[in-house]
Design a protein around this motif. Sequence first.
Motif: not given
Length: 427
Positions: A287-297
């Motif tokens: 399981g992975v949680i990623v926050t992106y540079k455009n603030k999407a998760i």
Amino acid sequence: MKKRYVLIGSGGRAEFFYGALARDFKQTGELAAFCDVNQTRMNYANKLLTEKYHYHAVSTYLSWDFDKMIEVEKPDVVIVTTVDRTHHTYIIKALEAGCDVITEKPMTVDAEKCQAIIDAVHRTGKEVRVTFNYRYAPHNTKIRELIQSGVIGDVFSVHFEWALDTQHGADYFRRWHRDKRNSGGLLVHKSTHHFDLVNFWLGTEPDTVYASGGLRFYGKENAEARGGTTFYQRAHGSEHAKNDPFALHLAENEHLKAMYLDAEAEDGYQRDQSVFGDGISIEDTLGVIVTYKNKAILTYSLNAYLPWEGFLVAFNGSKGRIEVKVREQSYINSGGEKAAEGAVEEKSITVIPMFGKPHEVEIMEGEGGHGGGDPLLLKDIFGTPGEDEFRRAASHVDGAMSILTGIAGNISLRTGQAVKVDELIRL
């Protein structure tokens, strides 16, 4: 003018490339040589070239003669399909010899090797293409088109579940991928496809990654804890493997026998190891949680032992939601008797406006593996590509951004901490 190609790594994924050159792209490309650690395997690749594709046999070089091959054959492009942990070695050697590179995903397996490739691209000015087939699948291109159109506004979150079944998923635990040093684990080797798709769909890059998971189903200890199968290390010659539904019997498949069993004497590689044996260091539950540079998760999960194969993904935006389901046919990598890799059995895309009726989106049917993406990718890399409004061709930067999510995830698995992607490399 024809481009001249050589290929290093003549195992299962290699035929995808050399078969296409021999079959469909004789006017634009010429295959000049194979390079591998195993002469028997190269001889078999030449047999396929001549008998299956009616092409001429090509020169063969053992891996330690790679530099000699470059000097003698003078290729324009080197195709890299070796074990993942050695990709960087041959990518960098090829770039420094003045060649462009086409590499199978993942581009490499850790941040240090990734940085070395990036530095070599800057130093030489040559090009690295990473072959992300899934970008070209019509349903995945349609998702990018929908998001770009603004039909659900700004995307704030993505939930992405990838299911590997007991045919395909188990295969990673039979072969060299089971050693994390070789493959980077499934977060790098397999999930690089998925993380690249999210980057591609959203037009952004990962910022922060947190991961959790482990080996929960495969492996000797898990089998023993469940009172499972009798222990054996490989299927060939094992009485215990005869009734094991997870066993791969190389001698029963002419292609796998010629490519692997008949070649064992040279390098000792066993393609049919027990998925419930010792020596597995990769995870099967992630399981992975990623926050992106455009603030999407992104919330992402991967399980490698499920009763069906494919993915579910949902995009939540300021104007609504997109739901996607894709069920794929399963296969055994490089010569199994199931369908082509990624062949699609069922797919649907539903747009659900915040205020309005949901509607199904029509998807163009694609022929070939990876949901119809393979033929389009091959035309793009070996043929004469046209303008592509979706910019599906993947550079070394795209290759880096996809694997860095998985590499950061591996660091998070070890440390229990979230990892900043920008701290891993310099572009």
